[in-house]
Scaffold this motif. Structure first.
Motif, short mmCIF file in Angstrom:
data_model
loop_
_atom_site.label_atom_id
_atom_site.label_comp_id
_atom_site.label_asym_id
_atom_site.label_seq_id
_atom_site.Cartn_x
_atom_site.Cartn_y
_atom_site.Cartn_z
N MET B 303 28.00 -3.53 21.85
CA MET B 303 26.63 -5.11 22.01
C MET B 303 26.26 -4.31 23.94
N PHE B 304 27.28 -4.56 24.48
CA PHE B 304 27.44 -3.83 25.62
C PHE B 304 26.19 -2.79 25.77
N ILE B 327 18.16 -16.26 23.06
CA ILE B 327 18.89 -14.53 23.70
C ILE B 327 20.06 -14.46 23.31
N MET B 328 20.78 -15.90 23.35
CA MET B 328 22.52 -16.07 23.39
C MET B 328 22.45 -15.35 22.29
N THR B 329 21.85 -16.73 21.42
CA THR B 329 22.48 -17.10 19.36
C THR B 329 21.75 -15.77 19.14
N ASN B 334 23.41 -10.73 16.12
CA ASN B 334 23.42 -9.28 15.80
C ASN B 334 25.50 -8.31 15.44
N ALA B 335 25.85 -9.55 16.85
CA ALA B 335 27.08 -9.16 16.64
C ALA B 335 27.70 -9.42 15.33
N ALA B 397 26.46 -11.21 25.10
CA ALA B 397 25.16 -11.96 24.97
C ALA B 397 25.03 -12.86 26.17
N TYR B 398 26.02 -13.26 26.45
CA TYR B 398 26.27 -13.77 27.70
C TYR B 398 25.29 -13.72 29.30
#
Ligand SMILES: Nc1ncnc2c1ncn2[C@@H]1O[C@H](COP(=O)(O)OP(=O)(O)OP(=O)(O)O)[C@@H](O)[C@H]1O
Ligand SMILES: [Mg+2]
Lengths: 239, 412
Positions: B303-304, B327-329, B334-335, B397-398
């Motif tokens: 994810m990073f 974007i966060m959601t 995705n993760a 995500a954050y």
């Protein structure tokens, strides 16, 4: 010039970038009014602060000092999510590098700004097809960016910028990556939007020929506005 | 952006993701598959143990000579079940005899008692030879006390002498020819008539104890390998076990420390085995869980990288009106999806693995011969993998959501 409603107002706007120890002033006390229905070109040498100014007008960035009003709202005081909504609804961006999402079809790319505003599916699809027609790409709407030419990609990008029926179109060197013929087509399209759809167009360019399509030309130098002139040699476009 | 749209966007992202994402998914697959396989193995063991020990025999208590913790296990199978070894590691041979039986008769809570001896004997049938476990039982009481059931024929009765009851597997499949009712079987040169066949898969032989003394080499008459006690009221089990213990301690002149016999109830044994099994399963699940954790680290890592790779797209999204929350959601979904896809494939592999396990573990006897994939374990591992994926995705995500639009757009 007619007296029209102010859409964008910059009041003594400064943008200073911090590069490690060094401070780089990109805008130094810029003040300007842009009215509804105007077609403005911002010109100036490379590094004069054109993109910086456009990013601020487009709420993509906040000024270091000064105030920016968009539809009478001071954007420097708005919360992130409010700013996003304002940006999504009132401004359409067209970039030099098209900036389409590669994994999505033309239609999906155009739908994205509508989905972000939570428009219902049926209405959104109607609207997306309508703007794709406007740029003459209804037969290519299921193509991905890689299956489109540069000019076509830029037209998809214009369609996307129009999706939410914004009042302002911000265009940064939109013909920079295109040949002169295709570039002209894009310019015609912007002019058409200005004339027929009553959009306010703010266009950045370093090409004086392109600047001549505009009604007003703002010239920047080293972060300062050195000239705002009414363009009496405006290029006429038959539509 | 509506959640449905964010999900659609995230699905698109996973579908177009690179090999790296699939490798990450593989990490989760391995974790989930091993968790499912281990839980189903444990569940299978539990169920096969339960069906063997059953809810039956809750009122049975077994007294055996010698005292060691392992003897509790080997004697726990219940009367007539066969398979229990009576060897107890003590210096001089400790035995149960008539004196003990007599003493136990004084306890009023006891309904009846069956005395048993056990030994290995040579058997022949129609010229074929074999060696099986033989249990001599008190034929007056055995039928009432045993938890075994008759498939064909009858149980032993009080007047029986030269007759036997045999296990289901001995009757069918041990010798070339199946052994039917009323057939004669030779045990250590004596002939016995088969009167009953048990409904089980054992190769054991049950016969009257007086005859067993004659066919088993080193068993003296009046010596028992175990005494099976049926108590009157199952409710009093613990109390009666204590009474039996105390009585035997007194008659055998031993204390808690020098105790040379053991008293165990089916119930206790069952509980003990179940407890052992579940802690074993838990331990193995924890080990499998570690691989799931490694998978989670993989997701975080992916994810990073993904956020970094998608920086430009984040910028575009923001320019056309995406909020930080959107974007966060999208990245969280995705993760979570990576976790879910890994989980689903993992469950499929886990089920395949579980069905292969009995074949791979056929050397281990009854345990492991059966695996049970429970819906619960599937739901559990799926939700764990989604949650793990999302937790692993929170920080990336954050980070992605906090990117400034200008900076994100400039990123190449
Ligand atoms: N993120 C940043 N960090 C540091 N300095 C920056 C940053 N963005 C722009 N600058 C500096 O600010 C000044 C103005 O940049 P800007 O991008 O606005 O110029 P421009 O007029 O758009 O030029 P061009 O025609 O080349 O696009 C330049 O000196 C540039 O180096
Ligand atoms: Mg620029």
């Amino acid at each position: 010039m007619k007296h029209k409603e102010k859409l964008v107002t910059l009041k003594n706007v400064w943008k200073i970038y911090q590069m490690g120890e060094v401070k780089v002033p990109a805008l130094k006390g810029v003040s300007v009014d842009i009215h509804k229905g105007e077609f403005v070109a911002i010109i100036g040498a490379s590094g004069s602060g054109k993109s910086t100014m456009m990013n601020l007008v487009g709420c993509l960035d906040l000024p270091t000092k000064g105030d920016i009003f968009l539809k009478n709202q001071n954007i420097t005081k708005l919360h992130e999510s409010k700013l996003s909504v304002l940006r999504g609804k009132t401004i359409g961006f067209v970039f030099q590098q098209y900036n389409l999402i590669q994994t999505m079809t033309a239609l999906e790319n155009v739908l994205l700004p509508l989905e972000l505003q939570e428009m219902n599916d049926e209405k959104a699809k109607k609207q997306a097809i309508k703007v794709l027609k406007l740029v003459g790409l209804e037969d290519k709407m299921y193509n991905r960016p890689t299956q489109l030419s540069g000019g076509q990609q830029q037209r998809v990008a214009i369609a996307r910028s129009l999706a939410n029926d914004p009042e302002i179109i911000l265009a940064d060197e939109v013909t920079g990556a295109l040949d002169s013929v295709t570039g002209k087509e894009i310019m015609k399209m912007l002019t058409k939007l200005w004339k027929e759809e009553n959009k306010t167009i703010i266009m950045i360019t370093h090409d004086l020929n392109l600047a001549n399509y505009a009604q007003t030309i703002i010239e920047l130098k080293d972060g300062e506005i050195i000239k705002i002139k009414n363009n009496n040699k405006q290029t006429t476009v038959r539509t | 952006m509506k959640l449905r749209k964010s999900l659609k966007f995230a699905i698109n992202m996973v579908l177009h993701s690179k090999l790296r994402s699939w490798l990450t998914i593989l990490g989760i697959v391995i974790g989930v598959a091993s968790v499912i396989a281990i839980i189903s193995l444990g569940e299978g063991m539990k169920q096969s143990l339960n069906s063997q020990l059953g809810g039956l025999g809750g009122d049975l208590v077994t007294v055996s000579p010698g005292f060691s913790s392992s003897s509790k296990f080997t004697h726990g199978r219940g009367p007539g079940g066969g398979g229990g070894s009576s060897s107890v590691a003590t210096e001089e041979e400790v035995v149960l005899d008539r004196g003990d039986l007599q003493a136990l008769k004084g306890i009023s809570d006891i309904e009846l008692m069956d005395t048993q001896v056990r030994g290995s004997v040579d058997v022949s049938y129609l010229g074929k030879k074999g060696s099986v476990t033989l249990t001599g039982v008190d034929q007056k009481y055995w039928a009432q006390i045993t938890i075994s059931e008759i498939d064909e024929g009858r149980m032993l009765g009080p007047a029986d002498q030269n007759v036997i009851v045999i296990g289901g597997k001995l009757a069918e499949g041990y010798f070339d020819q199946p052994i039917g009712i009323n057939k004669m079987v030779t045990i250590e040169d004596m002939a016995f008539r088969v009167v009953g066949i048990l409904d089980d898969s054992s190769t054991s032989i049950i016969m009257p104890i007086m005859m067993a003394y004659q066919v088993i080499d080193d068993k003296e008459t009046g010596i028992y390998d175990s005494i099976i006690i049926k108590i009157k009221d199952e409710e009093n089990l613990d109390l009666v076990v204590e009474k039996i213990e105390n009585k035997l301690k007194m008659i055998r002149h031993v204390t808690e420390k020098t105790k040379d016999f053991s008293v165990s109830s089916n119930k206790q044994t069952q509980e003990m085995i179940a407890e052992f099994m579940s802690s074993m399963t838990m331990f193995l699940t924890a080990i499998a869980g570690v691989s799931l954790l490694v998978g989670a680290v993989g997701i975080a890592n992916t994810m990073f990288t993904s956020v970094l790779e998608k920086t430009k797209e984040i910028g575009i999204m923001k320019a056309i009106g995406a909020k930080n929350k959107d974007i966060m959601t999208i990245f969280l979904f995705n993760a979570g999806l990576i976790g879910l896809v890994g989980g689903v494939i993992g469950v499929i592999f886990g089920i395949i693995l579980s069905s292969l396990m009995p074949i791979m573990m056929s050397g281990m006897g009854r345990l492991g011969s059966e695996t049970v994939v429970s819906i619960n374990s599937i739901i559990l591992s799926l939700s764990v993998s989604i949650i793990i994926g999302m937790i692993a995705g929170v920080i990336p995500a954050y980070q992605g959501s906090k990117l400034k639009p200008v900076d994100a757009l400039r990123y190449e």
